[in-house]
Design a protein around this motif. Structure first.
Motif, PDB file in Angstrom:
ATOM      1  N   ASN A  27       0.847  -1.188   0.000  1.00 30.00           N
ATOM      2  CA  ASN A  27       0.000   0.000   0.000  1.00 30.00           C
ATOM      3  C   ASN A  27       0.883   1.238   0.000  1.00 30.00           C
ATOM      4  N   LEU A  28       0.590   2.186  -0.867  1.00 24.12           N
ATOM      5  CA  LEU A  28       1.371   3.420  -0.913  1.00 24.12           C
ATOM      6  C   LEU A  28       0.490   4.570  -1.381  1.00 24.12           C
ATOM      7  N   ARG A  29       0.968   5.777  -1.085  1.00 22.75           N
ATOM      8  CA  ARG A  29       0.272   6.980  -1.547  1.00 22.75           C
ATOM      9  C   ARG A  29       1.234   7.779  -2.417  1.00 22.75           C
ATOM     10  N   ALA A  30       0.765   8.149  -3.597  1.00 27.00           N
ATOM     11  CA  ALA A  30       1.563   8.946  -4.512  1.00 27.00           C
ATOM     12  C   ALA A  30       0.695  10.078  -5.024  1.00 27.00           C
ATOM     13  N   GLY A  31       1.105  11.313  -4.775  1.00 29.03           N
ATOM     14  CA  GLY A  31       0.291  12.452  -5.131  1.00 29.03           C
ATOM     15  C   GLY A  31      -0.999  12.460  -4.333  1.00 29.03           C
ATOM     16  N   ALA A  32      -2.124  12.564  -5.041  1.00 32.34           N
ATOM     17  CA  ALA A  32      -3.419  12.618  -4.365  1.00 32.34           C
ATOM     18  C   ALA A  32      -4.104  11.256  -4.298  1.00 32.34           C
ATOM     19  N   TYR A  33      -3.409  10.195  -4.746  1.00 38.46           N
ATOM     20  CA  TYR A  33      -4.059   8.896  -4.870  1.00 38.46           C
ATOM     21  C   TYR A  33      -3.426   7.854  -3.951  1.00 38.46           C
ATOM     22  N   ASP A  34      -4.264   6.896  -3.538  1.00 39.20           N
ATOM     23  CA  ASP A  34      -3.788   5.725  -2.798  1.00 39.20           C
ATOM     24  C   ASP A  34      -3.749   4.532  -3.745  1.00 39.20           C
ATOM     25  N   TYR A  35      -2.629   3.792  -3.703  1.00 41.54           N
ATOM     26  CA  TYR A  35      -2.450   2.639  -4.572  1.00 41.54           C
ATOM     27  C   TYR A  35      -2.249   1.380  -3.738  1.00 41.54           C
ATOM     28  N   THR A  36      -2.722   0.265  -4.271  1.00 41.23           N
ATOM     29  CA  THR A  36      -2.474  -1.048  -3.661  1.00 41.23           C
ATOM     30  C   THR A  36      -2.036  -2.007  -4.758  1.00 41.23           C
ATOM     31  N   LEU A  37      -0.881  -2.648  -4.551  1.00 41.38           N
ATOM     32  CA  LEU A  37      -0.354  -3.647  -5.475  1.00 41.38           C
ATOM     33  C   LEU A  37      -0.358  -4.997  -4.770  1.00 41.38           C
ATOM     34  N   ARG A  38      -0.882  -6.014  -5.460  1.00 36.94           N
ATOM     35  CA  ARG A  38      -1.004  -7.343  -4.867  1.00 36.94           C
ATOM     36  C   ARG A  38      -0.420  -8.387  -5.814  1.00 36.94           C
ATOM     37  N   ALA A  39       0.226  -9.406  -5.238  1.00 38.39           N
ATOM     38  CA  ALA A  39       0.761 -10.508  -6.032  1.00 38.39           C
ATOM     39  C   ALA A  39       0.688 -11.778  -5.199  1.00 38.39           C
ATOM     40  N   GLY A  40       0.439 -12.897  -5.866  1.00 37.54           N
ATOM     41  CA  GLY A  40       0.352 -14.158  -5.136  1.00 37.54           C
ATOM     42  C   GLY A  40       0.678 -15.349  -6.009  1.00 37.54           C
ATOM     43  N   ILE A  41       1.217 -16.378  -5.389  1.00 35.08           N
ATOM     44  CA  ILE A  41       1.419 -17.674  -6.038  1.00 35.08           C
ATOM     45  C   ILE A  41       0.712 -18.710  -5.178  1.00 35.08           C
ATOM     46  N   ASP A  42      -0.265 -19.383  -5.733  1.00 39.46           N
ATOM     47  CA  ASP A  42      -1.015 -20.417  -5.019  1.00 39.46           C
ATOM     48  C   ASP A  42      -0.473 -21.785  -5.398  1.00 39.46           C
ATOM     49  N   ASN A  43      -0.655 -22.738  -4.485  1.00 43.18           N
ATOM     50  CA  ASN A  43      -0.124 -24.092  -4.682  1.00 43.18           C
ATOM     51  C   ASN A  43       1.328 -23.996  -5.125  1.00 43.18           C
ATOM     52  N   LEU A  44       2.118 -23.430  -4.240  1.00 40.85           N
ATOM     53  CA  LEU A  44       3.505 -23.089  -4.522  1.00 40.85           C
ATOM     54  C   LEU A  44       4.301 -24.266  -5.075  1.00 40.85           C
ATOM     55  N   ALA A  45       4.066 -25.465  -4.542  1.00 37.95           N
ATOM     56  CA  ALA A  45       4.795 -26.659  -4.972  1.00 37.95           C
ATOM     57  C   ALA A  45       4.129 -27.366  -6.145  1.00 37.95           C
ATOM     58  N   ASN A  46       3.033 -26.802  -6.666  1.00 32.08           N
ATOM     59  CA  ASN A  46       2.268 -27.411  -7.770  1.00 32.08           C
ATOM     60  C   ASN A  46       1.871 -28.857  -7.437  1.00 32.08           C
TER      61      ASN A  46
END
Length: 706
Positions: free
Chosen positions: A659-678
Motif C-alpha cells: 500500500n502506498l500513496r503517490a500524489g493525491a491517490y492511494d495505490y495497492t499492489l497485490r501478487a500471489g502464487i497459489d499451490n507453490l509446490a504445484n
C-alpha cells in the motif's frame, strides 16, 4: 480459476481474527492536572478495523448480534481480506478455516460447493445475500462487490428455517459510507484472465440522508485448464434515513457468466477398481471436451424498511425476489478402473429457480426484576419455484482415458425449454428470548413454528406428488457465561429440518417425495478476543437423518449419519511486524443405526484438517506485507460404501501486498502464487465425485483510490 493466497492479513479461521494493524487512540486532557496547571487538549486518531469476533453478524431470527455474543461457531471474512487474497471461488474465502473443505470450481456447476464439519451446504437453502435467500447452485458470485462474508457452522433451523445441517453462508453487500468511495482495480490470473472492477459510493442530500454504492466487474480470458470465461456483474445499494426513526433500503445484483470448454467432473458411481487412479495435473486439458459450457444468470432484488419505535425497540420488514438460470452442456466422466478409462455421458439442458421471500420482525430489550431480556419475534413466508429441462438430452458420447485428450464432442441443441417441476412453500412464526442473570450468565431460548408444503408437477403440468406438514417446530436453547466482555463460554442445543428428496428416475420408487429429514446438534464452545491474542474452541456432535438407495434399488430414509469433533483456532500478534495464526479440526464420522452403510466413514468428511499462516510487515518499508500460509486436508472417503479413499494433501501459498500513496491517490499492489509446490491431488466434490486439484497459479492486482 484457482485458489488465492490466504495470508494478506490473518485469515478468519473458525471465528478467529485479531484486531488489525492499528488501534484507535483518543487522548483528551483531564479537567485539571492540578489546581494551577491545565493541559491543552490533544487528539490523536488512527484507523481501526474491527475484530471479526466483535463484528455484528446476521443471525436470521436472532437478529443482528456480535459474533462473540452468539452460542454458535461463526467465521467472518472481510472484503479487504478477500481483495488482498484475490479470491476467485467460494472455497478460497474460508481457506484458512480448518472446519471448511473446498469442493468448489470457479468455472463449473460446482462453483459454490463447500463441506463444513464434514457436511455439505444445502444448495437450495444454504446461501443468503444480506440474510435473504437465493439459489446458489452453479453461481460464482462477484466477491469483490461484498463488504464481508459470514459462515454460520452447523444447524440453522431456528435462525433460517429448513436447511441441511452443514451451515449457512451469508454475503453482505457493500453500502454507502460516511466517506466517499472511488476505486478502480485491474487483475490478472494465468493463463490470461483479466478482471476490471470499479467501486463508487457516497452519501448525499440534507444531512447525508441518502446513500448510494455501485459496483461493476468484468472478467474474461482463457483459464489455466484451457477453457474460457466471461463475466459481467453489477450491484447497486441504495438507502435513505427518512427521519431520525425511519429508514429504508433497496439492493440489486445482476450477473451473467459464461464458462466454455471447462473440465468435466469425474464420477466413481460405476467404478470397478480397487483403489484410486493416479492424479492428473490441475492444469490438464484432458478432461475438457468440445461443446461443454455453463452459462449462468442471477438477478436479486431486495428491499426493506426499519422503524425505531423506542430507543430499545425496533420494527422491520424485508422482501426479496431472486431468479437464477443455468444453460448447461456438461460431461460427467464415469471412471471404470484405476487405469483411468471412462465412459463420457453428456447432459444438455436448461434450468431455473425463482425465490420469493418476506419477513417482519420486532427486536427489543426489556427488564423484569433482576432479569434482562433480549427479545426477537417475527413471521416469514417464502416460496421456491424450480424449473427443469423439459427436453434435456442425456446420453453416452463415447469413451476415453483421463491421461489422454478427450476427443468426444457435442454442440448445443435447438429449442431447449424448461417446465415447472416443483414448488416449496414455508410459512413460519419465530420468537426468542435471551435472559440475562447479572453480568455473567444468560440463557437463550428460541422456537420456530413452520407450515411446510412441497408439490411436484409433470412436464404437462399435472400434479405428480405432494407433501405438507403443519406445526413443524425447530427449537434452540443455549447457556452462556461471560467471563468479561471479550470472553464467552457456551453450551447449545439446536434442532433442524431439511426438505426430503424427490426420488430420481433411476430408482424403483421414482418420483416419490420423501418427508423432511431431522437433525440435532450439541455444542460446547469458548471464544476470547484481545488485541494481542484471539482464540476459539468448540466440541460438537451432529446427528443427521440418512437417505440412500438400498439393495432393492429403492431410495429410502433410514438410519443416520453422525459427526462429532473438535475445532481449535488461535491468532497471536507477536509484535507490530509479526502475526501467526492456526486452525485445527479433528472429526470422527460414521453412518449409524439402520443405514446399509452402517459403520462406514461419511463420504466427504476428512478425519482432520490443519491450517496455518504467518504474516510479516516488512520493517523499513511502510505498507509492505508478505505472507505464507498452508493447509493440510486429511484423507477423505469418496464413496458412502467405504470402498475408495482419496489421499490427504497439503497446499502452500505465498503472496505480498504493498500500500502506498503517490500524489493525491492511494495505490495497492497485490501478487500471489497459489499451490507453490504445484501439488497434484484429488479434491472431493460430492459423494462419488472428485476433480483435479487446482494447480500452481499466479495472480496480480493493482488498485487505485481517488
Amino acid at each position: 480459476m484457482k485458489s488465492r493466497p490466504r495470508w494478506a492479513r490473518t485469515p478468519c479461521a473458525s471465528l478467529v481474527c485479531p484486531f488489525s494493524t492499528a488501534v484507535l487512540l483518543s487522548f483528551a486532557a483531564p479537567a485539571f492536572a492540578d489546581d494551577a496547571t491545565a493541559l491543552p487538549e490533544v487528539n490523536v486518531t488512527a484507523t481501526q478495523q474491527q475484530s471479526e469476533l466483535a463484528t455484528p453478524s446476521s443471525s436470521g431470527a436472532l437478529g443482528s448480534r456480535k459474533v462473540i455474543d452468539t452460542p454458535f461457531s461463526q467465521t467472518v471474512v472481510s472484503g479487504q481480506d478477500m481483495a488482498d487474497r484475490q479470491v476467485r471461488k467460494l472455497g478460497d474465502i474460508f481457506a484458512a478455516d480448518a472446519s471448511v473443505s473446498d469442493n468448489s470450481d470457479a468455472n463449473s456447476a460446482w462453483a459454490s460447493y463447500l463441506t463444513v464439519r464434514g457436511l455439505q451446504l444445502d444448495w437450495q437453502n444454504g446461501y443468503k445475500i444480506d440474510g435473504l435467500p437465493f439459489i446458489g447452485y452453479g453461481v460464482n458470485l462477484p466477491y469483490e462487490q461484498f463488504d464481508h462474508v459470514e459462515l454460520l457452522k452447523g444447524l440453522s433451523g431456528f435462525m433460517y428455517g429448513f436447511g441441511a445441517p452443514g451451515g449457512v453462508v451469508n454475503y453482505v453487500t457493500k453500502k454507502a459510507e460516511g466517506t466517499p468511495v472511488r476505486s478502480i482495480d485491474i487483475g490478472y490470473t494465468n493463463d490470461s484472465v483479466l478482471t476490471e472492477h470499479a467501486d463508487i459510493g457516497q452519501r448525499f442530500g440534507e444531512g447525508n440522508m441518502f446513500g448510494a454504492r455501485v459496483n461493476y466487474t468484468h472478467e474474461g480470458g482463457d483459464t489455466v485448464t484451457g477453457g474460457h470465461t466471461n463475466r459481467n456483474s453489477v450491484s447497486v445499494a441504495l438507502d435513505a434515513q427518512l427521519t431520525d426513526r425511519l429508514s429504508t433500503w433497496f439492493n440489486m445484483l445482476n450477473q451473467q457468466r459464461r464458462s466454455d470448454n471447462q473440465p468435466a467432473s469425474l464420477s466413481f458411481a460405476t467404478y470397478q477398481g480397487s483403489g484410486m487412479p493416479g492424479t492428473v495435473p490441475g492444469d490438464t486439458s484432458n478432461l475438457n471436451s468440445d461443446g461443454q459450457h455453463l452459462y449462468t444468470g442471477l438477478q436479486l432484488y431486495t428491499a426493506g424498511v426499519q422503524y425505531q419505535l423506542t430507543p430499545d425497540w425496533r420494527l422491520s420488514t424485508r422482501y426479496s425476489y431472486s431468479e437464477s438460470t443455468r444453460d448447461r452442456n456438461e460431461s460427467t466422466l464415469y471412471l471404470n478402473d484405476a487405469s483411468g478409462s471412462y465412459s463420457d455421458y453428456r447432459w444438455i439442458g436448461k434450468e431455473a429457480n425463482r425465490f420469493n421471500y418476506w419477513d417482519a420482525m420486532a427486536e427489543g430489550k426489556a427488564q423484569t426484576g433482576a432479569i434482562s431480556h433480549q427479545i426477537t419475534a417475527g413471521a416469514s413466508w417464502q416460496q421456491q419455484a424450480n424449473y427443469y429441462g423439459a427436453n434435456a438430452f442425456y446420453g453416452l458420447l463415447g469413451t476415453g482415458n483421463i491421461y489422454a485428450a478427450n476427443s468426444n464432442s457435442m454442440g448445443d441443441l435447438a429449442g431447449l425449454k424448461t417446465y415447472h417441476d416443483s414448488d416449496i412453500t414455508q410459512k413460519a412464526l419465530f420468537a426468542s428470548d435471551t435472559l440475562g442473570f447479572g453480568e455473567h450468565w444468560s440463557v437463550l431460548a428460541g422456537l420456530r413454528y413452520t407450515n411446510y408444503e412441497q408439490n411436484s408437477f409433470s412436464a404437462s403440468g399435472a400434479s405428480t406428488a405432494s407433501y405438507d406438514k403443519n406445526g413443524v417446530t425447530s427449537p434452540t436453547v443455549a447457556l452462556m457465561y461471560k467471563f468479561d466482555p471479550a470472553t464467552t463460554a457456551y453450551a447449545s442445543y439446536v434442532e433442524s429440518l431439511e426438505q426430503g428428496s424427490t426420488v430420481g428416475s433411476t430408482y424403483a420408487n421414482a418420483g416419490a417425495m420423501l418427508k423432511p429429514l431431522s437433525s440435532k446438534q450439541y455444542e460446547l464452545g469458548f471464544k476470547h478476543d484481545s488485541s494481542v491474542f484471539s482464540t476459539t474452541a468448540a466440541l460438537f456432535r451432529i446427528e443427521r437423518g440418512a437417505e440412500y438407495g438400498n439393495a432393492d434399488n429403492v431410495y429410502v430414509q433410514d438410519g443416520m449419519s453422525v459427526f462429532q469433533g473438535v475445532e481449535l483456532a488461535g491468532t497471536w500478534r507477536v509484535n507490530p511486524q509479526w502475526e501467526v495464526g492456526g486452525s485445527l479440526m479433528g472429526l470422527k464420522t460414521w453412518y449409524g443405526e439402520g443405514s446399509s452403510n452402517r459403520g462406514n466413514r461419511v463420504a466427504g468428511a476428512p478425519e482432520w484438517i490443519a491450517a496455518g499462516q504467518v504474516q510479516y510487515k516488512v520493517a523499513g518499508v511502510a505498507g509492505l506485507k508478505i505472507g505464507l500460509d498452508g493447509k493440510y486436508t486429511g484423507n477423505t472417503m469418496i464413496t458412502p460404501t467405504g470402498s475408495l479413499n482419496a489421499a490427504g494433501y497439503a497446499v502452500f501459498n505465498l503472496g505480498a501486498v504493498y500500500n502506498l500513496r503517490a500524489g493525491a491517490y492511494d495505490y495497492t499492489l497485490r501478487a500471489g502464487i497459489d499451490n507453490l509446490a504445484n501439488r497434484e491431488y484429488w479434491e472431493f466434490q460430492y459423494a462419488n465425485y472428485v476433480k483435479a486439484g487446482d494447480p500452481r497459479t499466479v495472480s496480480l492486482n493493482a488498485a487505485v483510490s481517488f
